[in-house]
Design an enzyme around this catalytic site. Structure first.
Site, PDB file in Angstrom:
ATOM      1  N   ASP A 479       3.561  50.831 -20.836  1.00  0.00           N
ATOM      2  CA  ASP A 479       4.274  50.164 -21.881  1.00  0.00           C
ATOM      3  C   ASP A 479       3.621  48.987 -22.168  1.00  0.00           C
ATOM      4  OD1 ASP A 479       6.416  49.484 -23.500  1.00  0.00           O
ATOM      5  OD2 ASP A 479       8.013  49.757 -22.230  1.00  0.00           O
ATOM      6  N   ASP A 549      12.224  52.987 -29.661  1.00  0.00           N
ATOM      7  CA  ASP A 549      13.365  52.558 -28.688  1.00  0.00           C
ATOM      8  C   ASP A 549      14.821  53.133 -29.162  1.00  0.00           C
ATOM      9  OD1 ASP A 549      12.058  51.800 -26.690  1.00  0.00           O
ATOM     10  OD2 ASP A 549      12.148  49.658 -27.008  1.00  0.00           O
TER      11      ASP A 549
HETATM   12  C1  GLA Z   1      10.379  48.927 -23.737  1.00  0.00           C
HETATM   13  C2  GLA Z   1      10.214  50.443 -23.670  1.00  0.00           C
HETATM   14  C3  GLA Z   1      11.743  50.833 -23.095  1.00  0.00           C
HETATM   15  C4  GLA Z   1      11.929  50.796 -21.769  1.00  0.00           C
HETATM   16  C5  GLA Z   1      11.813  49.242 -21.514  1.00  0.00           C
HETATM   17  C6  GLA Z   1      11.634  48.629 -20.122  1.00  0.00           C
HETATM   18  O1  GLA Z   1      11.406  48.277 -24.364  1.00  0.00           O
HETATM   19  O2  GLA Z   1       9.996  50.793 -25.061  1.00  0.00           O
HETATM   20  O3  GLA Z   1      11.643  52.471 -23.382  1.00  0.00           O
HETATM   21  O4  GLA Z   1      11.018  51.285 -21.132  1.00  0.00           O
HETATM   22  O5  GLA Z   1      10.673  48.502 -22.210  1.00  0.00           O
HETATM   23  O6  GLA Z   1      11.442  47.322 -20.105  1.00  0.00           O
END
Ligand code: GLA
Length: 738
Positions: A479, A549
């Protein structure tokens, strides 16, 4: 595939069965562009394509040729300040501040295959006869700054790639201020520009505008390719549709700051440039050093946008993605994020995994929250040690238990960041990007590590190597949850600070490469707060990316539809999540959520312990379906049929390579009263084959389904009882009759 070079007339022609790309050396020695488009026969002398004319107010590089100005000819890699007043492809500055540096033709090389770009992602060949590369060497006679312009043409695809290598062969230090990977001049501007834009949770929606006199541009200055703009543009003729017409695609194989810019001049010619964004960029090039730009992939079609996307999908799936997972269907995963958020524990993982396994899931992904001090997003990033309270028996134990259940295990990491509340920051406050004496900004309560520094990348590599060796992991979600600010390194002198953004992304690529070498079977999924780094550069390292997301099925129709213009389905992370949806509070049927998520890698983002008996049964059916059909979905040819951006319906389909099977996804967003009859014209079928739909008795020729269409009116469709109400969907499985 052929590269024709006429030494006498100094012309160059790259040609394959579909396309031609033609250049010539201009009267002043610079490199001119003549043509890019549908394949042309080779001609003994292309010089007649050069048009010049005596235009008022033009400046002329040759006193004897008042009809020749660089402003009024098509060029390949134009400089600024030397009679061309349009956007330049590069800008370099000499020690004395002089910047009229311009390139003259010196020579060329032709090679089988493709030239590698050190430290950067790029498409590749497996056999040297898959492509040919023409390198044109140009040089500035005063500074001896040299550039190698690389043009690769693929044998069996309407695709070329371009990149540039600068070499300082002079005796003085130069500053490269602008280094576009590609410049392409068109003789007309009769195009519609398509860009893929959005924001967090609504990435890559297509936007269109016609090109008018002046500048049209998109870019990113955030340090990642961004949610806001994707490093990918299409130029299409006004009449071009999904199934017909001419279009060009330009895809930047890079994950940092970028600029894609179209300029139409007052004589209605068009210049397109694409490359690293010149703002904040200043690369100090000492004598005998070189600098390589990332690559731009250019695709061309006369058969519409689906054909254009299809060429890119195939190339990216087979000659950009690498390694163990390239040709493998992707495991069905369950991710803990929306089920647990930061409160993920061993007990929960084991309990959820048991249920998930019973429903057919193959991979359990432990998302954020498993490491020390990570109870929220204020602390913990940078240390990468497992929280023993949450996971008392450690990862070796946990991954062994999951393996015994028949599940693979995956882990979330965010390597490029550090929280103030962490051991790493306490011991190394100098490891973040920062300006001396100035407070650095936070984003999601975290700082950006200075990945321009080898010792920082080494430190993180050591921690991650240990973490990922502490259990039997098969998957990593990498990420990156904030944009970069204060892009300044304490480690670089003032004259090199303009290198930070690019050096940062080189550090990211280096860490990826080292982890891939160390764990060659690991499946990497890239992520940046959802889809802020969904770009071709990342696909070289991580074969799939978390698309957004936003997991709401209806929003995902748009996001996945938009993403499909440039990227293959097998690269799109797509999950079924709980309802009401956590981003929108919308409730959609479980069936519709799966019908959307099937068209990607497929997985779940929910707590299976909270599902009803009926939903568990439905989930089992879904994983069985995906296992049966994922090869066609992930490796077949994808077609967009109806856009969710323009109507209440959406439709898309995939067709197997042998055209024996196809799957159509049809979605009706809001229910309608007394609606008209509906049908969808299919694509990619064999017109001469008869197809049976969903095992029904009636069969249809491919030509009928593609020309008359598949009837989707609710009452006459598959009749699965789900025909009324909002957010309904159908899947049609087509099989050719043997
Ligand atoms: C980001 C990612 C999510 C999740 C969060 C965890 O927002 O896009 O899918 O993994 O971080 O903190």
């Amino acid at each position: 595939m052929e590269i024709y070079i006429n030494q006498e007339h100094q012309t160059f022609h790259l040609q394959n069965n579909a396309i031609s790309y033609i250049m010539m050396v201009l009267p002043d020695g610079s490199l001119g562009h003549l043509y890019y488009g549908t394949r042309l026969h080779e001609h003994p002398n292309w010089r007649h394509l050069l048009e010049t004319c005596n235009r008022p107010m033009s400046s002329n590089p040759l006193a004897s040729r008042p009809d020749f100005s660089l402003e009024h000819v098509l060029q390949e890699y134009p400089s600024s300040h030397v009679t061309d007043y349009r956007e330049a492809a590069f800008h370099a500055i000499n020690e004395d501040g002089g910047d009229a540096i311009s390139f003259k033709y010196v020579g060329y090389r032709v090679e089988e295959g493709k030239v590698k770009i050190d430290g950067l992602p790029a498409t590749y060949v497996e056999k040297s006869d898959e492509a040919k590369t023409l390198t044109i060497i140009v040089e500035d006679p005063l500074t001896h700054l040299k550039a190698e312009l690389y043009y690769t043409i693929f044998a069996d695809a309407p695709i070329m790639t371009r990149s540039v290598k600068f070499i300082n062969e002079g005796k003085t230090t130069l500053h490269l201020r602008k280094v576009m990977s590609m410049c392409l001049d068109f003789p007309d501007h009769d195009f519609t520009w398509m860009q893929f834009s959005g924001s967090w949770a609504r990435e890559r929606h297509p936007y269109e505008r016609s090109l008018e006199i002046g500048v049209t541009a998109i870019g990113s200055l955030r340090g990642h390719s961004s949610h806001q703009q994707n490093p990918f543009v299409i130029l299409k003729r006004r009449e071009t549709t999904e199934s017909n017409g001419e279009a060009y695609a330009f895809s930047f194989v890079y994950s940092g700051n970028f600029l894609a810019l179209a300029e139409v001049d007052n004589y209605e010619t068009l210049r397109l440039t694409m490359g690293i964004h010149p703002e904040h960029f200043d690369w100090c090039l000492e004598p005998s050093q070189s600098f390589s730009t990332p690559e731009v992939v250019m695709a061309y079609t006369t058969k519409g946008l689906n054909d254009l996307s299809g060429s890119l999908h195939h190339l990216y799936r087979t000659r950009l993605v690498r390694g163990y997972w390239r040709d493998r269907v992707r495991p069905i995963l369950l991710n803990s994020w929306e089920a647990c958020y930061f409160d993920v524990t061993e007990d929960k993982v084991l309990a959820m995994a048991k249920k998930a396994k019973a429903c057919g899931v193959e991979l359990f992904v432990i998302d954020d929250g498993y490491f020390k001090n990570r109870h929220n997003d204020y602390a913990g990033l940078g240390d990468w040690e497992v929280d023993e309270e949450k996971f008392p028996h450690g990862f070796n134990y946990l991954t062994t238990r999951l393996k015994e259940m028949g599940l693979m295990t995956g882990l979330w990491i965010e390597p490029e960041m550090v929280n103030k509340e962490s051991e790493l920051y306490r011991t190394h406050p100098d490891y973040i990007l920062q300006e001396q004496g100035r407070e650095s900004a936070v984003g999601r309560h975290q700082y950006v590590l200075d990945f321009t520094r080898k010792e920082v990348v080494d430190t993180i590599y050591t921690k991650l190597e240990k973490l990922l060796s502490s259990g039997d992991f098969s998957y990593v979600k990498w990420d990156m949850n904030r944009s970069i600010s204060e892009a300044h390194s304490l480690n670089l002198p003032a004259s090199h600070q303009g290198e930070v953004f690019h050096r940062y992304i080189l550090g990211v690529y280096d860490l990826y490469e080292r982890l891939i070498q160390r764990f060659p079977h690991m499946l990497f999924e890239s992520c940046a707060s959802g889809g802020a780094r969904f770009d071709a550069g990342m696909l070289y390292y991580a074969p799939q990316a978390w698309t957004s997301d936003d997991t709401d099925a209806i929003e995902r129709l748009k996001i996945q539809y938009g993403t499909s213009y440039g990227y293959p389905l097998v690269s799109m992370g797509s999950h079924v999540s709980a309802v009401p949806n956590h981003q929108l509070m919308r409730t959609t049927p479980l069936k519709t959520r799966a019908h959307v998520a099937y068209f990607g890698t497929f997985g779940y983002e929910l707590d299976p312990r909270e599902l009803s008996v009926q939903d568990i049964a439905e989930m089992k059916k879904q994983t069985t379906f995906m296992k049966k059909y994922r090869k066609i979905i992930q490796m077949g040819t994808f077609y967009r049929l109806k856009s969710p951006f323009t109507s209440n319906e959406a439709a898309w389909m995939v067709v197997s390579d042998d055209q024996q099977e196809a799957i159509v996804g049809y979605y009706r967003i809001l229910s309608e009263v007394n609606a008209p009859y509906r049908r969808v014209k299919l694509m990619g079928l064999n017109p001469d084959l008869q197809y049976r739909i969903d095992e029904n008795e009636i069969s249809y020729y491919g030509d009928e389904l593609m020309s008359r269409g598949l009837i989707t009116t609710d009452e006459t469709s598959s009749g699965d009882g789900n025909s009324r109400g909002d957010y309904t969907s159908y899947l049609y499985i087509l099989r050719a009759i043997k």
